[in-house]
Every structure is written in structure tokens, then in C-alpha cells.
Design an enzyme around this catalytic site. Sequence first.
Site, PDB file in Angstrom:
ATOM      1  CG  HIS A 426      24.546  65.716  67.837  1.00 30.87           C
ATOM      2  ND1 HIS A 426      23.166  65.673  67.867  1.00 30.87           N
ATOM      3  CD2 HIS A 426      24.876  66.406  66.712  1.00 30.87           C
ATOM      4  CE1 HIS A 426      22.687  66.300  66.809  1.00 30.87           C
ATOM      5  NE2 HIS A 426      23.690  66.756  66.092  1.00 30.87           N
ATOM      6  CB  CYS A 445      26.162  67.904  63.573  1.00 30.34           C
ATOM      7  SG  CYS A 445      27.164  69.315  64.083  1.00 30.34           S
TER       8      CYS A 445
END
Length: 534
Positions: A426, A445
Site C-alpha cells: 500500500h 504490511c
Amino acid sequence: MRGTQGLSKALAFLLFVVFASLNATPGLAQVTALKQSIAESAQGDSDLAAYYRDAGYEPIWTGRGKEARERRKALFAALSDVEMHGLSTRRYKTEQLMAQLKAAKTTRDLGQVEVALSKTFLQYARDVQTGMLTPKRVDANIVRKVPYRARKSYLENFVKSSPRKFMESLPPQTPEYTRLMKEKMQLEKLMSKGGYGAKVAASRLEPGDSGVGVVQMRDRLIRMGYLKRNASSTFDGTLQKAVQQFQLNHGLNPDGVAGDGTLAALNTSVEERIQSIIVAMERERWTNMPRGKRHIMVNLTDFSAVIMDNGKETFRTRTVIGANIHDRVSPEFSDTMEHMVINPTWNVPRSIATKEYLPMLKKNPNSVKHLKLYDEAGRVVSRDGTDFTQFTQANFPFDIKQPPSRSNALGLVKFMFPNRYNIYLHDTPAKNLFSRETRAYSHGCIRLQKPFEFAYELLSKQTSNPKGVFHGHLETGRETQVNLEQHVPVHIMYRTAFTQAKGPIQFRRDIYGRDAKIWKALENEGVALASVRG
């Protein structure tokens, strides 16, 4: 190869004796007894028992014909070269197996040797093709699914194939594996000649410096191949360029100054570099599978994400990965990217909600106002009438979300490959972290420095105007899912040693200490460096 020449000669002579003995063994009168011995010897291994039952208990290795001779020859040739692959010589008990072959006199003996050879073959085949170790047993965050082949299939395919070619086909056939093996052999030669030489005895070296430390650094860089031989004792422009190239090849800031990080890398021994390569070869075996004509490669230690098309890099960006804290480290696995979400909502993971935000809400219900709370029915919860002090990590009843915005923790786009670990790629509003040399700061992440450009490249396969399509959705400000017409495999790797099609081998820090664990596990199985093999 160097350490196996003597063994290979001895094996060749012993094989000659054994083969002659086996070929002199009467066959037809003892067929039934041999098959009975094979059946009894294979009983303890369900895969072997199933193979031999389906094959009518016909021997693979101990027959009298040319085929059996070629199979034995191919197996022992492969076992004599296991060190080339960074495997354990003691694991296969080659000399013991040869002695058992030589001592075989009766049909019962031959049946036992037949099954022993098959067991060794199966052990070697799996080890060299998909690795000696089980990843998750070494580290709980290596959650990779190794592409194991059915053991019975090895035997079934082997008997249908050229023995030598079959054995040669077992190791990974990737350019990376071949280059790693080549680098290993070259460094082993260098190790036998004294390695990199004396370590650099300095705390910091800068352009313009001179003296013993500079000479030691110069000499090590010469032995590493970064400099031509010279007698300069000054940290001049030529030496600075060599230092910068060294830094680039080790993931360091290429400022040409030998500070703590650079000196630590410079003083890493050739033995440690060989260990890193052997670990990388084991890791390559764990991923011995088609990775996709187009796929995404994330190397955690390199803090990079790369899009590969037909073996060539078509896009690269820097990354920020999970912090080196037990519940934040990024796991290793492979999955498939299915879609991207533009203007995403951040659904705060429960671990973050209860461990980080609940204590803040207890102190001040109006803290973290950029986040919204929702009850089980999906209704927004008013903070004013809520007593957060009554909640614990166990009974906190709300979901916490951050609506789409430029300040959203996920930035303006996230790339989804649904997985049980809730890991994805992301955007991020924290752009400053990408300029740092070490970039382990996230909750697990993978944050991308160039998320928009990453999106354009992914969309380029399904639209002639990927930038326009992306920004068309972005400008609405609404959360929008854009499916990828062709799903893209994602491989989250961890390589402290990796090669390039052109240029020197690359080394990176073992940021999570995983490779150290793998090396220890390999040592426990009997893997050792060439100079210390017993």
C-alpha cells in the site's frame, strides 16, 4: 568439486567392484526371493511400499542389466557432488551405502540394498529439489508453502527417464540458483587462499585519510574485486569510488564514507558470505516452482518491490517493511494479487486497535479523532457517551476505521492479495521513511514509495490509458475496487544474498535474524563449509 575429487575416485573404483559383483549374481532362480526381500524391506515406508507393489517388486538398482548400472552410477555421481549444492554429506551415508552394496551376497541382502538405495534417492531428490529444511520449523514467520512433489512420483519418473538427465533436472533450474552456485565455488576458492585478508581496524574512514586502516580497507576491496592492485595508502578518489560501489552492492547509502555500517559489511568474513549463499540456495529450493510470467517480487532485506515480466525487471520501487518486533515482522509467503483499492478505508487490525488505540481512548475519548468507531451493526459509535475504561483487549467491542483521505494510513491505494496474514502492499503518507537506509517500521504490511507508478504498471496490461483510469477513480474520493483482469503472483522473499544477470553478487543485512536460524539448522543437519568439513 574440489573437496569431492578424492571421494569420486574412490567411489568410482568401489562402484566397479560392486557392479561386477551384482552382475555375477544369479537372477532367474532367485527372482521370487528377491521380490520377497524388497517387499519386506519396504514395509516401513508407505510410499516405497506402494511404488514397489505397483511395479511388481521389480528392482530399480540391483538388476543385472545396463539400466540398473546406469541408475546406480547416476545416483552415486549425484551423491558425490552434494557439497556443490550446500547439502549435508552425512545425510546420505554414501560410504555406508557403498559398503552395504559391496557386502551384499544373498538375495535377501540385495533386496535390503535395493530399498536402501531407493530411500537415499528419495531423500536426495527432495533435498536438492525443494530443500532440506521445513521453513516454518526454523522460523514461525516463514509461512511459505514449499512445492513438494509426491515421493512415489520421483521413482515412477526416474525409471522412465535417462538416469543422468533426471538427476541433473532435480535442482532448481533458475538462473539465480546457477549463479549462486557459481559464486559459492568462487568464494570457496578465495577462502582457501586466505579470504579477504586482515580486517579493517578503524572506527571511521573518510576521503583524505591515510594510514593502516586505509591500507587494510584497500587490500580487502582488492580481494573482493572492487579495486585493481595498487600501493596507495591514501583514501583517494579511486578508493572512494570503490567504497561507493561496495556500498551499492550491500544496500548501504553510497556516500563514499566508511562508517559503522560500511565497516561492518567490509569486515564480514568470506566464510559468512558463503553461509549466506548456502542459505540463499536452500531458500531458492523452497521456491522451486513457476513464479509466473508476470510476478511481483518483494525482497524484505533489500527493502524493494519489483515487477518481473518474462524474467526481466520492468518496475522497481523502495519499500518500508515490518518493524523488527515479534508481532510486526513481515512474514514470507506467496499469493496472488487480485485487485487494488483506490481511496481505501483503513480497517484497523484488532491488535492495533486494542494495544495502541484503546489505551489512548481510555485517557482521552476524543483522541485519534481521525478514526471512527463502529458497533457490531455497523453504526458509528459516539465517543461522548462511551466509557472506554471499562474495556480491555479481550472485550473491546468496536471496530475502528479510518475513512479515505490523503492522511489515511494506507495512503491513496492498496494492492490486495487476500491472505490469512492480512498482509498487502500500500501507499503511505509517511514519505520521509523511504530516504532511510534501513526501512523496517510498519506493522507488517509493505509500504511502497511509488504506489501510483506501481498501479500504472499493473493496469498497463488491461488498458491503453492506465494513468487516466487510475486518476479517474482517485479523483472521485470514493473507495473503489479495481480488479486485475490477469491476477499477478506475489512472492514475499527474504534474501541476504542474491545475484544479478550482470554485475557482482549482492549482500544485505539479516534484519530479522532469519538466515542465522536457517544456517544453524543446516549446520545441525551436517552442512559445513569446505575448509571445515570432516
